[in-house]
Write a protein that holds these residues in place. Sequence first.
Motif, PDB file in Angstrom:
ATOM      1  N   ILE A  67      78.405  17.337  49.986  1.00 43.78           N
ATOM      2  CA  ILE A  67      78.219  17.914  51.323  1.00 43.78           C
ATOM      3  C   ILE A  67      76.788  18.425  51.498  1.00 43.78           C
ATOM      4  O   ILE A  67      76.172  18.210  52.542  1.00 43.78           O
ATOM      5  CB  ILE A  67      79.263  19.012  51.597  1.00 43.78           C
ATOM      6  CG1 ILE A  67      80.660  18.373  51.696  1.00 43.78           C
ATOM      7  CG2 ILE A  67      78.928  19.772  52.875  1.00 43.78           C
ATOM      8  CD1 ILE A  67      81.799  19.354  51.814  1.00 43.78           C
ATOM      9  N   ALA A  68      76.244  19.077  50.475  1.00 47.63           N
ATOM     10  CA  ALA A  68      74.862  19.571  50.556  1.00 47.63           C
ATOM     11  C   ALA A  68      73.887  18.409  50.741  1.00 47.63           C
ATOM     12  O   ALA A  68      72.953  18.497  51.547  1.00 47.63           O
ATOM     13  CB  ALA A  68      74.510  20.362  49.300  1.00 47.63           C
ATOM     14  N   ALA A  69      74.097  17.316  50.020  1.00 50.31           N
ATOM     15  CA  ALA A  69      73.216  16.152  50.146  1.00 50.31           C
ATOM     16  C   ALA A  69      73.312  15.548  51.543  1.00 50.31           C
ATOM     17  O   ALA A  69      72.289  15.203  52.150  1.00 50.31           O
ATOM     18  CB  ALA A  69      73.573  15.108  49.083  1.00 50.31           C
ATOM     19  N   LEU A  70      74.525  15.428  52.067  1.00 46.96           N
ATOM     20  CA  LEU A  70      74.691  14.886  53.421  1.00 46.96           C
ATOM     21  C   LEU A  70      73.964  15.749  54.448  1.00 46.96           C
ATOM     22  O   LEU A  70      73.265  15.234  55.326  1.00 46.96           O
ATOM     23  CB  LEU A  70      76.172  14.795  53.787  1.00 46.96           C
ATOM     24  CG  LEU A  70      76.975  13.700  53.091  1.00 46.96           C
ATOM     25  CD1 LEU A  70      78.459  13.865  53.373  1.00 46.96           C
ATOM     26  CD2 LEU A  70      76.500  12.334  53.535  1.00 46.96           C
ATOM     27  N   LEU A  71      74.118  17.053  54.334  1.00 42.19           N
ATOM     28  CA  LEU A  71      73.444  17.956  55.270  1.00 42.19           C
ATOM     29  C   LEU A  71      71.929  17.859  55.142  1.00 42.19           C
ATOM     30  O   LEU A  71      71.209  17.813  56.141  1.00 42.19           O
ATOM     31  CB  LEU A  71      73.899  19.398  55.029  1.00 42.19           C
ATOM     32  CG  LEU A  71      75.317  19.726  55.460  1.00 42.19           C
ATOM     33  CD1 LEU A  71      75.732  21.095  54.939  1.00 42.19           C
ATOM     34  CD2 LEU A  71      75.437  19.666  56.971  1.00 42.19           C
ATOM     35  N   ALA A  72      71.436  17.833  53.916  1.00 39.32           N
ATOM     36  CA  ALA A  72      69.991  17.743  53.698  1.00 39.32           C
ATOM     37  C   ALA A  72      69.437  16.427  54.233  1.00 39.32           C
ATOM     38  O   ALA A  72      68.356  16.401  54.824  1.00 39.32           O
ATOM     39  CB  ALA A  72      69.675  17.901  52.217  1.00 39.32           C
ATOM     40  N   LEU A  73      70.168  15.346  54.037  1.00 38.73           N
ATOM     41  CA  LEU A  73      69.728  14.046  54.557  1.00 38.73           C
ATOM     42  C   LEU A  73      69.762  14.013  56.083  1.00 38.73           C
ATOM     43  O   LEU A  73      69.080  13.214  56.708  1.00 38.73           O
ATOM     44  CB  LEU A  73      70.577  12.917  53.959  1.00 38.73           C
ATOM     45  CG  LEU A  73      70.359  12.690  52.464  1.00 38.73           C
ATOM     46  CD1 LEU A  73      71.410  11.730  51.915  1.00 38.73           C
ATOM     47  CD2 LEU A  73      68.952  12.177  52.180  1.00 38.73           C
ATOM     48  N   MET A  74      70.555  14.915  56.679  1.00 42.14           N
ATOM     49  CA  MET A  74      70.597  15.045  58.140  1.00 42.14           C
ATOM     50  C   MET A  74      69.541  16.041  58.617  1.00 42.14           C
ATOM     51  O   MET A  74      69.569  16.493  59.748  1.00 42.14           O
ATOM     52  CB  MET A  74      71.997  15.498  58.578  1.00 42.14           C
ATOM     53  CG  MET A  74      73.062  14.455  58.336  1.00 42.14           C
ATOM     54  SD  MET A  74      74.788  15.046  58.437  1.00 42.14           S
ATOM     55  CE  MET A  74      74.817  16.052  59.887  1.00 42.14           C
ATOM     56  N   LYS A  75      68.614  16.403  57.704  1.00 41.46           N
ATOM     57  CA  LYS A  75      67.491  17.311  58.005  1.00 41.46           C
ATOM     58  C   LYS A  75      67.920  18.741  58.291  1.00 41.46           C
ATOM     59  O   LYS A  75      67.276  19.455  59.037  1.00 41.46           O
ATOM     60  CB  LYS A  75      66.634  16.782  59.169  1.00 41.46           C
ATOM     61  CG  LYS A  75      66.145  15.365  58.994  1.00 41.46           C
ATOM     62  CD  LYS A  75      65.172  15.273  57.860  1.00 41.46           C
ATOM     63  CE  LYS A  75      64.624  13.856  57.771  1.00 41.46           C
ATOM     64  NZ  LYS A  75      64.162  13.516  56.484  1.00 41.46           N
ATOM     65  N   LYS A  76      69.019  19.178  57.692  1.00 39.15           N
ATOM     66  CA  LYS A  76      69.472  20.559  57.844  1.00 39.15           C
ATOM     67  C   LYS A  76      69.096  21.335  56.584  1.00 39.15           C
ATOM     68  O   LYS A  76      69.071  20.784  55.496  1.00 39.15           O
ATOM     69  CB  LYS A  76      70.978  20.612  58.063  1.00 39.15           C
ATOM     70  CG  LYS A  76      71.399  19.943  59.357  1.00 39.15           C
ATOM     71  CD  LYS A  76      72.845  20.217  59.657  1.00 39.15           C
ATOM     72  CE  LYS A  76      73.257  19.540  60.932  1.00 39.15           C
ATOM     73  NZ  LYS A  76      73.126  20.357  62.092  1.00 39.15           N
ATOM     74  N   ASP A  77      68.795  22.607  56.745  1.00 35.77           N
ATOM     75  CA  ASP A  77      68.547  23.473  55.593  1.00 35.77           C
ATOM     76  C   ASP A  77      69.883  23.765  54.924  1.00 35.77           C
ATOM     77  O   ASP A  77      70.877  24.029  55.595  1.00 35.77           O
ATOM     78  CB  ASP A  77      67.909  24.787  56.018  1.00 35.77           C
ATOM     79  CG  ASP A  77      66.492  24.599  56.515  1.00 35.77           C
ATOM     80  OD1 ASP A  77      65.847  23.602  56.137  1.00 35.77           O
ATOM     81  OD2 ASP A  77      66.022  25.448  57.289  1.00 35.77           O
ATOM     82  N   VAL A  78      69.883  23.737  53.605  1.00 36.62           N
ATOM     83  CA  VAL A  78      71.115  23.959  52.861  1.00 36.62           C
ATOM     84  C   VAL A  78      70.886  25.050  51.829  1.00 36.62           C
ATOM     85  O   VAL A  78      69.925  25.000  51.073  1.00 36.62           O
ATOM     86  CB  VAL A  78      71.586  22.666  52.149  1.00 36.62           C
ATOM     87  CG1 VAL A  78      72.867  22.917  51.365  1.00 36.62           C
ATOM     88  CG2 VAL A  78      71.774  21.537  53.139  1.00 36.62           C
ATOM     89  N   HIS A  79      71.776  26.019  51.810  1.00 39.76           N
ATOM     90  CA  HIS A  79      71.759  27.080  50.804  1.00 39.76           C
ATOM     91  C   HIS A  79      73.171  27.186  50.250  1.00 39.76           C
ATOM     92  O   HIS A  79      74.132  27.285  51.009  1.00 39.76           O
ATOM     93  CB  HIS A  79      71.356  28.421  51.422  1.00 39.76           C
ATOM     94  CG  HIS A  79      70.018  28.380  52.081  1.00 39.76           C
ATOM     95  ND1 HIS A  79      68.854  28.591  51.388  1.00 39.76           N
ATOM     96  CD2 HIS A  79      69.663  28.127  53.349  1.00 39.76           C
ATOM     97  CE1 HIS A  79      67.829  28.482  52.219  1.00 39.76           C
ATOM     98  NE2 HIS A  79      68.304  28.200  53.423  1.00 39.76           N
ATOM     99  N   ILE A  80      73.281  27.170  48.942  1.00 45.41           N
ATOM    100  CA  ILE A  80      74.574  27.302  48.283  1.00 45.41           C
ATOM    101  C   ILE A  80      74.560  28.630  47.541  1.00 45.41           C
ATOM    102  O   ILE A  80      73.670  28.885  46.744  1.00 45.41           O
ATOM    103  CB  ILE A  80      74.826  26.142  47.302  1.00 45.41           C
ATOM    104  CG1 ILE A  80      74.789  24.806  48.047  1.00 45.41           C
ATOM    105  CG2 ILE A  80      76.159  26.333  46.575  1.00 45.41           C
ATOM    106  CD1 ILE A  80      74.714  23.605  47.137  1.00 45.41           C
ATOM    107  N   ALA A  81      75.536  29.465  47.795  1.00 48.10           N
ATOM    108  CA  ALA A  81      75.598  30.782  47.157  1.00 48.10           C
ATOM    109  C   ALA A  81      76.759  30.833  46.173  1.00 48.10           C
ATOM    110  O   ALA A  81      77.815  30.246  46.411  1.00 48.10           O
ATOM    111  CB  ALA A  81      75.779  31.864  48.216  1.00 48.10           C
ATOM    112  N   SER A  82      76.528  31.536  45.084  1.00 46.36           N
ATOM    113  CA  SER A  82      77.577  31.716  44.088  1.00 46.36           C
ATOM    114  C   SER A  82      77.446  33.100  43.478  1.00 46.36           C
ATOM    115  O   SER A  82      76.341  33.624  43.327  1.00 46.36           O
ATOM    116  CB  SER A  82      77.444  30.658  42.982  1.00 46.36           C
ATOM    117  OG  SER A  82      78.359  30.921  41.945  1.00 46.36           O
TER     118      SER A  82
END
Length: 93
Positions: free
Chosen positions: A38-53
């Motif tokens: 999902i992060a890769a798809l969003l990034a390839l759609m030119k969206k900023d992605v942040h994953i928190a844990s």
Amino acid sequence: TSLEACKKYLNYSKKTENQGVIYKIDTGEGKPCIICIIAALLALMKKDVHIASSNINLSIRDYYESYHFFKSLGLSSAILLHYNELPYVSFMT
């Protein structure tokens, strides 16, 4: 489960813009894989992605395991840690 989560997110993201989505994934169902896709798809759609844990050890593990996946897609990744959360490296002493 991985495919279901991705489908659910992609269907949801078509309906809304600039809103998050929460999808519960049980233990052993491939959270790191689902998150990477999902992060890769969003990034390839030119969206900023942040994953928190909240688990530092799992964050470090997942970063190292996903590094080449993101790099192969031409995406960069990083992990943000506090100084006291850095993995032990002998040259830092």
